[in-house]
Design an enzyme around this catalytic site. Structure first.
Site, PDB file in Angstrom:
ATOM      1  N   ASP A  48       0.846  -1.193   0.000  1.00 13.67           N
ATOM      2  CA  ASP A  48       0.000   0.000   0.000  1.00 13.67           C
ATOM      3  C   ASP A  48       0.883   1.245   0.000  1.00 13.67           C
ATOM      4  O   ASP A  48       1.581   1.511   0.973  1.00 13.67           O
ATOM      5  CB  ASP A  48      -0.889   0.007   1.256  1.00 13.67           C
ATOM      6  CG  ASP A  48      -1.796   1.234   1.285  1.00 13.67           C
ATOM      7  OD1 ASP A  48      -2.843   1.186   0.615  1.00 13.67           O
ATOM      8  OD2 ASP A  48      -1.445   2.237   1.949  1.00 13.67           O
ATOM      9  N   TYR A  53       3.146   9.608  -0.118  1.00 14.24           N
ATOM     10  CA  TYR A  53       4.211   8.977   0.672  1.00 14.24           C
ATOM     11  C   TYR A  53       5.597   9.197   0.048  1.00 14.24           C
ATOM     12  O   TYR A  53       6.618   8.899   0.665  1.00 14.24           O
ATOM     13  CB  TYR A  53       3.973   7.464   0.842  1.00 14.24           C
ATOM     14  CG  TYR A  53       2.654   7.080   1.478  1.00 14.24           C
ATOM     15  CD1 TYR A  53       1.840   8.023   2.083  1.00 14.24           C
ATOM     16  CD2 TYR A  53       2.217   5.760   1.471  1.00 14.24           C
ATOM     17  CE1 TYR A  53       0.618   7.662   2.661  1.00 14.24           C
ATOM     18  CE2 TYR A  53       0.999   5.389   2.046  1.00 14.24           C
ATOM     19  CZ  TYR A  53       0.206   6.353   2.630  1.00 14.24           C
ATOM     20  OH  TYR A  53      -0.993   5.980   3.179  1.00 14.24           O
ATOM     21  N   LYS A  78      -2.521   6.070  -4.332  1.00 18.91           N
ATOM     22  CA  LYS A  78      -3.645   6.973  -4.025  1.00 18.91           C
ATOM     23  C   LYS A  78      -3.437   8.359  -4.620  1.00 18.91           C
ATOM     24  O   LYS A  78      -2.309   8.872  -4.632  1.00 18.91           O
ATOM     25  CB  LYS A  78      -3.823   7.104  -2.505  1.00 18.91           C
ATOM     26  CG  LYS A  78      -3.789   5.777  -1.765  1.00 18.91           C
ATOM     27  CD  LYS A  78      -4.085   5.924  -0.283  1.00 18.91           C
ATOM     28  CE  LYS A  78      -3.760   4.633   0.452  1.00 18.91           C
ATOM     29  NZ  LYS A  78      -2.346   4.537   0.879  1.00 18.91           N
ATOM     30  N   HIS A 109      -7.442   9.595  -2.089  1.00 22.36           N
ATOM     31  CA  HIS A 109      -6.860   9.507  -0.742  1.00 22.36           C
ATOM     32  C   HIS A 109      -7.762  10.146   0.325  1.00 22.36           C
ATOM     33  O   HIS A 109      -7.926   9.604   1.407  1.00 22.36           O
ATOM     34  CB  HIS A 109      -5.483  10.186  -0.752  1.00 22.36           C
ATOM     35  CG  HIS A 109      -4.548   9.688   0.301  1.00 22.36           C
ATOM     36  ND1 HIS A 109      -3.195   9.618   0.126  1.00 22.36           N
ATOM     37  CD2 HIS A 109      -4.771   9.230   1.564  1.00 22.36           C
ATOM     38  CE1 HIS A 109      -2.615   9.140   1.223  1.00 22.36           C
ATOM     39  NE2 HIS A 109      -3.562   8.906   2.119  1.00 22.36           N
TER      40      HIS A 109
HETATM   41  N1  LIG Z   1      -5.512   6.249   3.684  1.00 21.98           N
HETATM   42  C1  LIG Z   1      -4.984   6.959   4.650  1.00 21.98           C
HETATM   43  O1  LIG Z   1      -5.328   8.134   4.862  1.00 21.98           O
HETATM   44  C2  LIG Z   1      -3.940   6.337   5.523  1.00 21.98           C
HETATM   45  C3  LIG Z   1      -3.571   6.959   6.731  1.00 21.98           C
HETATM   46  C4  LIG Z   1      -2.622   6.322   7.533  1.00 21.98           C
HETATM   47  C5  LIG Z   1      -2.050   5.120   7.127  1.00 21.98           C
HETATM   48  N2  LIG Z   1      -2.408   4.552   5.926  1.00 21.98           N
HETATM   49  C6  LIG Z   1      -1.787   3.278   5.470  1.00 21.98           C
HETATM   50  O2  LIG Z   1      -1.895   2.325   6.502  1.00 21.98           O
HETATM   51  C7  LIG Z   1      -0.603   1.821   6.824  1.00 21.98           C
HETATM   52  C8  LIG Z   1      -0.544   1.390   8.278  1.00 21.98           C
HETATM   53  O3  LIG Z   1      -0.848   2.445   9.149  1.00 21.98           O
HETATM   54  P1  LIG Z   1       0.247   3.236  10.001  1.00 21.98           P
HETATM   55  O4  LIG Z   1       1.565   3.187   9.330  1.00 21.98           O
HETATM   56  O5  LIG Z   1      -0.353   4.579  10.271  1.00 21.98           O
HETATM   57  O6  LIG Z   1       0.261   2.493  11.395  1.00 21.98           O
HETATM   58  P2  LIG Z   1       0.327   0.991  11.968  1.00 21.98           P
HETATM   59  O7  LIG Z   1       0.599   0.020  10.892  1.00 21.98           O
HETATM   60  O8  LIG Z   1      -0.852   0.826  12.839  1.00 21.98           O
HETATM   61  O9  LIG Z   1       1.568   1.115  12.946  1.00 21.98           O
HETATM   62  C9  LIG Z   1       2.871   1.297  12.531  1.00 21.98           C
HETATM   63  C10 LIG Z   1       3.713   1.437  13.809  1.00 21.98           C
HETATM   64  O10 LIG Z   1       3.601   0.228  14.575  1.00 21.98           O
HETATM   65  C11 LIG Z   1       4.895  -0.314  14.778  1.00 21.98           C
HETATM   66  N3  LIG Z   1       4.777  -1.769  14.677  1.00 21.98           N
HETATM   67  C12 LIG Z   1       4.615  -2.520  13.570  1.00 21.98           C
HETATM   68  N4  LIG Z   1       4.549  -3.833  13.866  1.00 21.98           N
HETATM   69  C13 LIG Z   1       4.661  -3.922  15.210  1.00 21.98           C
HETATM   70  C14 LIG Z   1       4.671  -5.007  16.102  1.00 21.98           C
HETATM   71  N5  LIG Z   1       4.553  -6.272  15.671  1.00 21.98           N
HETATM   72  N6  LIG Z   1       4.823  -4.741  17.442  1.00 21.98           N
HETATM   73  C15 LIG Z   1       4.923  -3.470  17.871  1.00 21.98           C
HETATM   74  N7  LIG Z   1       4.914  -2.381  17.062  1.00 21.98           N
HETATM   75  C16 LIG Z   1       4.789  -2.608  15.736  1.00 21.98           C
HETATM   76  C17 LIG Z   1       5.773   0.275  13.697  1.00 21.98           C
HETATM   77  O11 LIG Z   1       7.100   0.367  14.138  1.00 21.98           O
HETATM   78  P3  LIG Z   1       8.392  -0.047  13.227  1.00 21.98           P
HETATM   79  O12 LIG Z   1       8.136   0.410  11.829  1.00 21.98           O
HETATM   80  O13 LIG Z   1       9.490   0.710  13.904  1.00 21.98           O
HETATM   81  O14 LIG Z   1       8.548  -1.539  13.333  1.00 21.98           O
HETATM   82  C18 LIG Z   1       5.160   1.657  13.523  1.00 21.98           C
HETATM   83  O15 LIG Z   1       5.648   2.538  14.522  1.00 21.98           O
HETATM   84  C19 LIG Z   1       0.317   2.979   6.443  1.00 21.98           C
HETATM   85  O16 LIG Z   1       1.669   2.588   6.351  1.00 21.98           O
HETATM   86  C20 LIG Z   1      -0.309   3.404   5.146  1.00 21.98           C
HETATM   87  O17 LIG Z   1       0.073   2.504   4.106  1.00 21.98           O
HETATM   88  C21 LIG Z   1      -3.355   5.127   5.144  1.00 21.98           C
END
Ligand SMILES: NC(=O)c1ccc[n+]([C@@H]2O[C@H](COP(=O)([O-])OP(=O)(O)OC[C@H]3O[C@@H](n4cnc5c(N)ncnc54)[C@H](OP(=O)(O)O)[C@@H]3O)[C@@H](O)[C@H]2O)c1
Length: 261
Positions: A48, A53, A78, A109
């Site tokens: 994704d 990004y 997006k 987005h």
């Molecule tokens: N459409 C939108 O508006 C929108 C908005 C936000 C996000 N997104 C998408 O959704 C994806 C995921 O959301 P996100 O990046 O906001 O947050 P997330 O996936 O909920 O969390 C990422 C965080 O959790 C940590 N983490 C990952 N695996 C872990 C584990 N097994 N144990 C403990 N901590 C862990 C990561 O640290 P490390 O990387 O240091 O391991 C990072 O700090 C994004 O990357 C993006 O592709 C879309």
């Protein structure tokens, strides 16, 4: 259910989308490239990304260098806000950066202004019909905003990508999406979860897995797409390792009960 059916969901139009993907927000440059390469090495087949990004070229390089055939990887990107009238140019730039001839899913987005929303949606439908995106959808849209798109064009987005986690679980929203043929895709599964929650901790211990694995598995059993992000090799591996255990109905209900909606 075959393994493919268990691990993917069918989008309207028949394209199958893997339920677990790698979120790539903040995975940029060499560190991002290495994380994406590692994810592809351990079996992820869904990435994704987004124009916002600024990592599409890193994603594209990781795909090419991985040796995994392009058609085996589901790639989402997006359209950022403020591109009304420049949708095609933006997609052309995404494809150039990714180095691919098409994306599997192109999302709006964030909801554009009410006046430009329908025009933008028509552009997405047109590029889908031309084969530049296998499916098109939206992100951060309410059901009412989706209904405006359907009313104007007769076509529902294949996907709505929204914040989702046990704390944001909303059975009514799941039902509304299903009624419209829209697949829900959750983002920020961990950031929106208290990873020390005792209910999640107890369930994780019972299955000898981690709380993040329980959270990912809970999405999969609800048939909600989930895209955890990690730059850490071990976490990339465990977040994807969710097919060796299953949650009972009672455990699913207890996790649903963590909803604060
Ligand atoms: N459409 C939108 O508006 C929108 C908005 C936000 C996000 N997104 C998408 O959704 C994806 C995921 O959301 P996100 O990046 O906001 O947050 P997330 O996936 O909920 O969390 C990422 C965080 O959790 C940590 N983490 C990952 N695996 C872990 C584990 N097994 N144990 C403990 N901590 C862990 C990561 O640290 P490390 O990387 O240091 O391991 C990072 O700090 C994004 O990357 C993006 O592709 C879309």
């Amino acid at each position: 259910m075959t393994q493919t059916q268990e691990r993917t969901v069918a989008l309207s139009g028949g394209v199958r989308m893997p339920l677990v993907g790698l979120g790539t927000w903040q995975l940029k440059g060499n560190r991002g490239y290495e994380a994406i390469r590692h994810a592809l090495d351990v079996g992820y087949r869904h990435l994704d990304t987004a124009t916002m990004y600024e990592n599409e070229s890193d994603v594209g390089r990781a795909i090419r260098d991985s040796g995994v055939p392009r058609e085996e990887i589901f790639v989402t990107t997006k359209l950022p806000p403020g591109r009304e009238g420049r949708e095609r140019k933006t997609l052309a730039a995404s494809l150039k950066n990714l180095g691919t001839g098409y994306v599997d899913l192109w999302l709006i987005h964030w909801p554009p202004s009410r006046e430009s929303s329908i025009g933008t949606w028509r552009e997405l439908l047109a590029v889908r019909d031309e084969g530049l995106a296998r499916a098109v959808g939206v992100s951060n849209f309410s059901t009412a905003q989706i209904d405006e798109l359907i009313a104007a064009t007769g076509q529902a987005p294949a996907v709505n990508q929204i914040p989702w986690s046990p704390a944001s679980y909303d059975a009514a929203q799941v039902a509304q999406s299903r009624e419209r043929g829209v697949v829900l895709e959750g983002y920020s599964p961990f950031k929106r979860t208290r990873l020390t929650d005792p209910v999640l901790g107890g369930i994780a211990r019972a299955h000898a897995v981690t709380v993040p694995q329980v959270v990912v598995r809970w999405h999969v059993q609800h048939r909600i797409v989930v895209i955890p992000k990690s730059a850490t090799p071990e976490r990339i591996e465990t977040n994807f390792d969710v097919y060796g255990f299953s949650l009972s109905d009672e455990e699913m209900s207890r996790i649903d009960g963590l909803s604060r909606r």
